[in-house]
Design a protein around this motif. Structure first.
Motif, PDB file in Angstrom:
ATOM      1  N   ALA A  80      11.454   8.719 -35.152  1.00 55.92           N
ATOM      2  CA  ALA A  80      12.752   9.387 -34.988  1.00 55.92           C
ATOM      3  C   ALA A  80      13.809   8.389 -34.522  1.00 55.92           C
ATOM      4  O   ALA A  80      14.955   8.407 -35.000  1.00 55.92           O
ATOM      5  N   LEU A  81      13.446   7.499 -33.609  1.00 61.56           N
ATOM      6  CA  LEU A  81      14.380   6.469 -33.151  1.00 61.56           C
ATOM      7  C   LEU A  81      14.757   5.530 -34.293  1.00 61.56           C
ATOM      8  O   LEU A  81      15.918   5.142 -34.448  1.00 61.56           O
ATOM      9  N   ALA A  82      13.758   5.170 -35.114  1.00 59.46           N
ATOM     10  CA  ALA A  82      14.028   4.270 -36.236  1.00 59.46           C
ATOM     11  C   ALA A  82      14.910   4.938 -37.279  1.00 59.46           C
ATOM     12  O   ALA A  82      15.786   4.300 -37.882  1.00 59.46           O
ATOM     13  N   LYS A  83      14.706   6.227 -37.499  1.00 62.37           N
ATOM     14  CA  LYS A  83      15.440   6.932 -38.557  1.00 62.37           C
ATOM     15  C   LYS A  83      16.835   7.364 -38.115  1.00 62.37           C
ATOM     16  O   LYS A  83      17.799   7.238 -38.879  1.00 62.37           O
ATOM     17  N   PHE A  84      16.945   7.871 -36.895  1.00 65.03           N
ATOM     18  CA  PHE A  84      18.211   8.465 -36.448  1.00 65.03           C
ATOM     19  C   PHE A  84      18.960   7.593 -35.450  1.00 65.03           C
ATOM     20  O   PHE A  84      20.108   7.881 -35.127  1.00 65.03           O
TER      21      PHE A  84
END
Length: 312
Positions: free
Chosen positions: A25-29
């Motif tokens: 989630a951190l990598a994507k958003f």
């Protein structure tokens, strides 16, 4: 000093999946990504994810409308995703699939008109989440054999039980036996609710404990499965057993004269903490290290589609 390493130990598939969900989630958003409750009960894991940009909160009211939120591996009451949807929050559910299985069982029993008993520890996030799957009063919580011996259902012929996934196998068996003695018709899970990882880690500790002067369990005080490992070690014959966050929590003076130590780690404790503890022993003792393995684990849980690599 002889060190015996219990195996399996450390991360289970549900914990590994939950941590990956926050990382993906951190990598994507991008940061920050909010996480409702500690993603898993381990201080080191939480602090590492905080350094990557995760923000841990206890309630959705602490989350802004324009950032993603992840629900912890322990599961949440149905009211939480309902509130998130009402606010149009982007949320990702990291509930362990084995906890979700318990939720589905409880719903199935409720739909069949049965009264439900939940064996678990009051206040634990997993128990709060399971109780919150159904209307108030639909599930009765039982924590001990004593509770089971005094519990009075409305209709003993329409009764079912489910359990928290991180309990002591032996303690739970005693509670179930008392319920089945009193209510022979009580419906049991198709497959036991205590998760494979909890069962395997307890079995490994049982196998090594009697040959150990002391057992050290790596895990945080908030970790139910880690605390159970300490209890299992003592019952299985370890002369003493302690829960430590990492090597800095070891009372080395208590190990004076000790020649055999068992080491394990709760399902939310990373293996690097085990390696750090071994190194701390190596700096103090001439070591003989052996591993006692009771089974192999190959369970892997898929990530939510919104975070999978092939998601649009």
């Amino acid at each position: 000093m002889r060190l015996t390493l219990a195996a399996p130990r450390g991360f289970c598939a549900g914990v590994d999946r939950a941590i990956q969900i926050v990382e993906r989630a951190l990598a994507k958003f991008g940061a920050p990504v909010y996480v409702r409750h500690e993603i898993v009960h381990n201080r080191h894991v939480v602090e590492r994810l905080e350094r990557l940009g995760a923000v841990f909160v206890e309630e959705l009211s602490e989350c802004p409308d324009d950032r993603p939120v992840v629900f912890s591996a322990h599961g949440v009451p149905k009211s939480v995703p309902a509130e998130a949807a009402a606010r149009n929050l982007l949320y990702v559910d990291a509930t362990c699939p084995l906890v979700s299985k318990v939720h589905v069982e409880a719903q199935r029993h409720f739909d069949a008109g049965k009264e439900i008993v939940l064996i678990g520890h009051a206040g634990h996030p997993e128990v709060v989440g399971t109780l919150g799957q159904l209307p108030d009063g639909a599930i009765s919580l039982i924590e001990t054999v004593g509770d089971a011996s005094t519990y009075e259902p409305r209709d003993p012929s329409r009764l079912a039980f489910v359990t928290q996934t991180t309990l002591s196998v032996d303690d739970t068996a005693a509670i179930v036996a008392e319920l089945q003695r009193r209510f022979p018709q009580i419906a049991a899970p198709h497959k036991e609710d205590i998760c494979y990882a909890t069962t395997n880690r307890q079995a490994a500790v049982k196998a090594m404990a009697a040959d150990c002067d002391a057992v050290l369990v790596i895990g945080s005080p908030t970790s139910s499965n880690s605390r159970r490992l300490v209890e299992v070690a003592l019952r299985a014959g370890a002369k003493q057993a302690w829960l430590v966050d990492d090597e800095s929590g070891v009372d080395w003076s208590a190990l004076e004269g000790v020649r055999s130590v068992g080491i394990t780690a709760g399902a939310s404790a990373p293996e690097e903490l085990v390696e750090g503890l071994i190194e701390a022993f190596r700096n103090r003792f001439d070591l003989e290290v052996e591993e006692l393995r009771v089974t192999d684990e190959d369970v892997v849980f898929k990530l939510p589609r919104i975070l999978s690599e092939d998601a649009a």
